[in-house]
Scaffold this active site. Structure first.
Site, short mmCIF file in Angstrom:
data_model
loop_
_atom_site.label_atom_id
_atom_site.label_comp_id
_atom_site.label_asym_id
_atom_site.label_seq_id
_atom_site.Cartn_x
_atom_site.Cartn_y
_atom_site.Cartn_z
N GLY A 14 0.78 -1.24 0.00
CA GLY A 14 0.00 0.00 0.00
C GLY A 14 0.81 1.28 0.00
O GLY A 14 0.34 2.31 0.48
N SER A 15 2.02 1.26 -0.58
CA SER A 15 2.80 2.50 -0.57
C SER A 15 2.21 3.54 -1.52
O SER A 15 2.26 4.75 -1.24
CB SER A 15 4.27 2.24 -0.89
N HIS A 112 -0.14 1.08 -13.18
CA HIS A 112 0.48 -0.14 -13.70
C HIS A 112 1.97 0.14 -13.91
O HIS A 112 2.34 1.16 -14.48
CB HIS A 112 -0.18 -0.51 -15.03
C1 GAR Z 1 3.17 -0.94 -7.57
O1 GAR Z 1 4.44 -0.97 -8.13
C2 GAR Z 1 2.09 -0.92 -8.63
O2 GAR Z 1 2.46 -0.22 -9.79
C3 GAR Z 1 1.96 -2.39 -8.92
O3 GAR Z 1 2.10 -3.04 -7.68
C4 GAR Z 1 2.90 -2.24 -6.81
C5 GAR Z 1 2.12 -2.01 -5.54
O4 GAR Z 1 2.91 -1.46 -4.55
N1 GAR Z 1 0.72 -2.67 -9.55
C6 GAR Z 1 0.51 -3.71 -10.34
O5 GAR Z 1 1.36 -4.53 -10.62
C7 GAR Z 1 -0.92 -3.82 -10.90
N2 GAR Z 1 -0.99 -4.81 -11.89
P1 GAR Z 1 2.23 -0.74 -3.30
O6 GAR Z 1 1.28 -1.76 -2.67
O7 GAR Z 1 3.37 -0.43 -2.39
O8 GAR Z 1 1.50 0.48 -3.80
#
Ligand code: GAR
Length: 196
Positions: A14-15, A112
């Site tokens: 969830g950053s 994405h």
């Molecule tokens: C992020 O890098 C986002 O772009 C990616 O997952 C990560 C989530 O990190 N999203 C995908 O791959 C969607 N298909 P986070 O939980 O720290 O925001």
């Protein structure tokens, strides 16, 4: 100023969600968070959101077996109860059915980790490295029925360096995403508000 009621859907750390919550601390930001929901009850981001005083919900997709729509109906009930006007997917790792996308189309955005239309789906960084690309990046787009296929709102790129691995690239991209997403979501809100 009419701030759109924002729900953020996560599956893990969830950053990016945190970056959106941080941006929305500014009363001039065009969205205000009303819900952070996760399909994984153990998502770390749920704790972060709760600590920031944002209502949270966990809708465990494993309880619905293969019935994706039943899971989405339960999630949708949470979104409606919170009065959601715009949804930001932030590391939400479930493919959505045409029913859910149809219901929220035009009011749902996603981040994405690739320069779309390149590398839809998973393993984006490894695929960029394997292809010999010199740059990678992230895209915020409207969510449409095709996976990672909707209209692009905004992108940010960074160079792929010699010796980069999927992990090193993902780590360097993350702060880029954290700047990109609040900007792009603000743009999306402006489009929605002007569309009336
Ligand atoms: C992020 O890098 C986002 O772009 C990616 O997952 C990560 C989530 O990190 N999203 C995908 O791959 C969607 N298909 P986070 O939980 O720290 O925001």
């Amino acid at each position: 100023m009419n701030r759109l009621k924002l729900a953020i859907l996560i599956s893990g750390r969830g950053s990016n969600m945190e970056a959106l919550l941080h941006a929305a601390e500014d009363p001039a930001y065009p969205a205000r968070p009303v819900l952070v929901a996760s399909n994984r009850p153990d998502a770390k981001g749920l704790e972060t959101a709760a600590a920031a005083g944002v209502p949270t919900a966990a809708v465990d997709h494993t309880l619905f077996g293969k019935d994706r729509e039943a899971f989405e109906k339960a999630l949708d009930a949470e979104l409606e109860a919170a009065g959601t006007e715009i949804i930001a997917l932030a590391g939400f790792m479930r493919v959505l059915t045409p029913w859910f996308v149809g219901k929220w189309e035009g009011r749902m955005v996603n981040i994405h980790p690739s320069l779309l239309p390149k590398y839809k789906g998973l393993h984006t960084h490894q695929r960029a490295i394997d292809a010999g690309d010199t740059e990678a990046g992230a895209t915020v787009h409207w969510v449409s029925p095709g996976v990672d296929d909707g209209e692009i709102i905004q992108q940010a790129s960074l160079p792929i360096l010699p010796g980069d691995t999927a992990d090193s690239l993902a780590a360097r991209l993350l702060p880029v995403e954290h700047k990109l997403y609040p900007e792009a979501l603000a743009k999306a809100c402006a489009t929605l508000t002007s569309a009336g």
